[in-house]
Design a protein around this motif. Structure first.
Motif, mmCIF file in Angstrom:
data_model
loop_
_atom_site.group_PDB
_atom_site.id
_atom_site.type_symbol
_atom_site.label_atom_id
_atom_site.label_comp_id
_atom_site.label_asym_id
_atom_site.label_seq_id
_atom_site.Cartn_x
_atom_site.Cartn_y
_atom_site.Cartn_z
ATOM 1 N N TRP A 61 0.841 -1.201 0.000
ATOM 2 C CA TRP A 61 0.000 0.000 0.000
ATOM 3 C C TRP A 61 0.874 1.248 0.000
ATOM 4 O O TRP A 61 0.646 2.176 -0.757
ATOM 5 C CB TRP A 61 -0.931 -0.020 1.211
ATOM 6 C CG TRP A 61 -1.779 1.189 1.330
ATOM 7 C CD1 TRP A 61 -2.862 1.513 0.570
ATOM 8 C CD2 TRP A 61 -1.606 2.261 2.254
ATOM 9 N NE1 TRP A 61 -3.376 2.725 0.968
ATOM 10 C CE2 TRP A 61 -2.619 3.203 2.012
ATOM 11 C CE3 TRP A 61 -0.696 2.510 3.273
ATOM 12 C CZ2 TRP A 61 -2.745 4.366 2.739
ATOM 13 C CZ3 TRP A 61 -0.829 3.678 4.001
ATOM 14 C CH2 TRP A 61 -1.838 4.579 3.716
ATOM 15 N N HIS A 62 1.903 1.253 0.840
ATOM 16 C CA HIS A 62 2.770 2.423 0.969
ATOM 17 C C HIS A 62 3.597 2.665 -0.302
ATOM 18 O O HIS A 62 3.893 3.810 -0.648
ATOM 19 C CB HIS A 62 3.692 2.250 2.179
ATOM 20 C CG HIS A 62 4.587 3.415 2.434
ATOM 21 N ND1 HIS A 62 4.110 4.645 2.815
ATOM 22 C CD2 HIS A 62 5.930 3.547 2.336
ATOM 23 C CE1 HIS A 62 5.117 5.489 2.942
ATOM 24 N NE2 HIS A 62 6.228 4.846 2.656
ATOM 25 N N ASN A 63 3.977 1.627 -1.016
ATOM 26 C CA ASN A 63 4.825 1.731 -2.202
ATOM 27 C C ASN A 63 4.061 1.500 -3.507
ATOM 28 O O ASN A 63 4.680 1.230 -4.536
ATOM 29 C CB ASN A 63 5.981 0.730 -2.099
ATOM 30 C CG ASN A 63 6.906 1.072 -0.965
ATOM 31 O OD1 ASN A 63 7.527 2.111 -0.957
ATOM 32 N ND2 ASN A 63 6.975 0.185 0.025
ATOM 33 N N SER A 64 2.747 1.632 -3.482
ATOM 34 C CA SER A 64 1.954 1.261 -4.657
ATOM 35 C C SER A 64 2.220 2.160 -5.866
ATOM 36 O O SER A 64 2.121 1.699 -6.999
ATOM 37 C CB SER A 64 0.460 1.239 -4.325
ATOM 38 O OG SER A 64 -0.035 2.532 -4.056
ATOM 39 N N PHE A 65 2.576 3.434 -5.665
ATOM 40 C CA PHE A 65 2.827 4.304 -6.812
ATOM 41 C C PHE A 65 4.073 3.853 -7.580
ATOM 42 O O PHE A 65 4.031 3.674 -8.797
ATOM 43 C CB PHE A 65 2.953 5.770 -6.393
ATOM 44 C CG PHE A 65 3.058 6.706 -7.555
ATOM 45 C CD1 PHE A 65 1.936 7.018 -8.306
ATOM 46 C CD2 PHE A 65 4.269 7.260 -7.931
ATOM 47 C CE1 PHE A 65 2.018 7.873 -9.404
ATOM 48 C CE2 PHE A 65 4.363 8.113 -9.023
ATOM 49 C CZ PHE A 65 3.237 8.418 -9.753
ATOM 50 N N SER A 66 5.182 3.637 -6.873
ATOM 51 C CA SER A 66 6.403 3.200 -7.574
ATOM 52 C C SER A 66 6.236 1.794 -8.143
ATOM 53 O O SER A 66 6.752 1.501 -9.224
ATOM 54 C CB SER A 66 7.623 3.286 -6.660
ATOM 55 O OG SER A 66 7.471 2.449 -5.544
#
Length: 189
Positions: free
Chosen positions: A25-30
């Protein structure tokens, strides 16, 4: 009292799954960028706008980056209901097409008026990108739609134009034609 042997492994598994989900969830953009073949490094990625959730419209990011093959890319990403980023639109340059553009229409916190009519409360975010500049990239005031804010970045042949147009105009800004007219890029035909 005898402790049930299955409790500890289940707790460990649940904690591990929770940690993995929080990481995703925290790294979903990258991760979304990588899955789509795009570079996510700080040197490659330019986030042009981060639009916050309003009503039933979720957070969005407008960005420019490069592909793993070195082509230019512009895109719009939006969070889903779970808060995970997904690609909404993406444009990539090709050997034949060195100019790309994308657009996003979003509601604005401010309402705009033209003096006589309510022009609404939305903004059209337009991104134009290319690597075929032959001179300084510039747009003249008369080439821009009313109520437009423009930001231009350029490094040698690369250029990035971010434009926000408020109100009822600006969907067909004709930026490529204006750049050709101003001698900033070679004509396509």
């Amino acid at each position: 009292m005898e402790e049930k042997k299955w409790v500890k492994p289940v707790v460990y598994i649940l904690v591990a799954v929770l940690i993995i989900l929080v990481f995703l969830w925290h790294n979903s953009f990258s991760l979304m960028l990588r899955v789509n073949g795009l570079n996510s490094g700080k040197r490659d990625l330019t986030c042009l706008a981060e639009l916050d959730e309003s009503g039933d419209i979720r957070d969005a990011k407008i960005f420019q980056t490069t592909t793993k093959d070195g082509e230019l890319a512009v895109g719009v990403a939006r969070k889903n209901k779970l808060g995970i980023w997904r690609m909404e639109t993406m444009e990539v340059t090709t050997a034949e097409r060195r100019f790309i553009q994308t657009a996003l229409i979003e509601s604005s916190a401010t309402r705009f008026y033209d003096g006589e009519h309510d022009m609404g409360n939305w903004g059209c975010h337009l991104v134009f990108c290319g690597d075929d500049a032959i001179d300084w990239v510039e747009l003249h005031e008369e080439q821009l739609p009313k109520n437009a804010a423009v930001k231009i970045e350029q490094m040698e042949g690369f250029y990035l134009i971010y434009m926000v147009v408020y109100g009822g105009e600006g969907f067909s800004a004709g930026v490529r034609g204006a750049l050709e007219e101003n001698g900033c890029v070679k004509p396509l035909s």
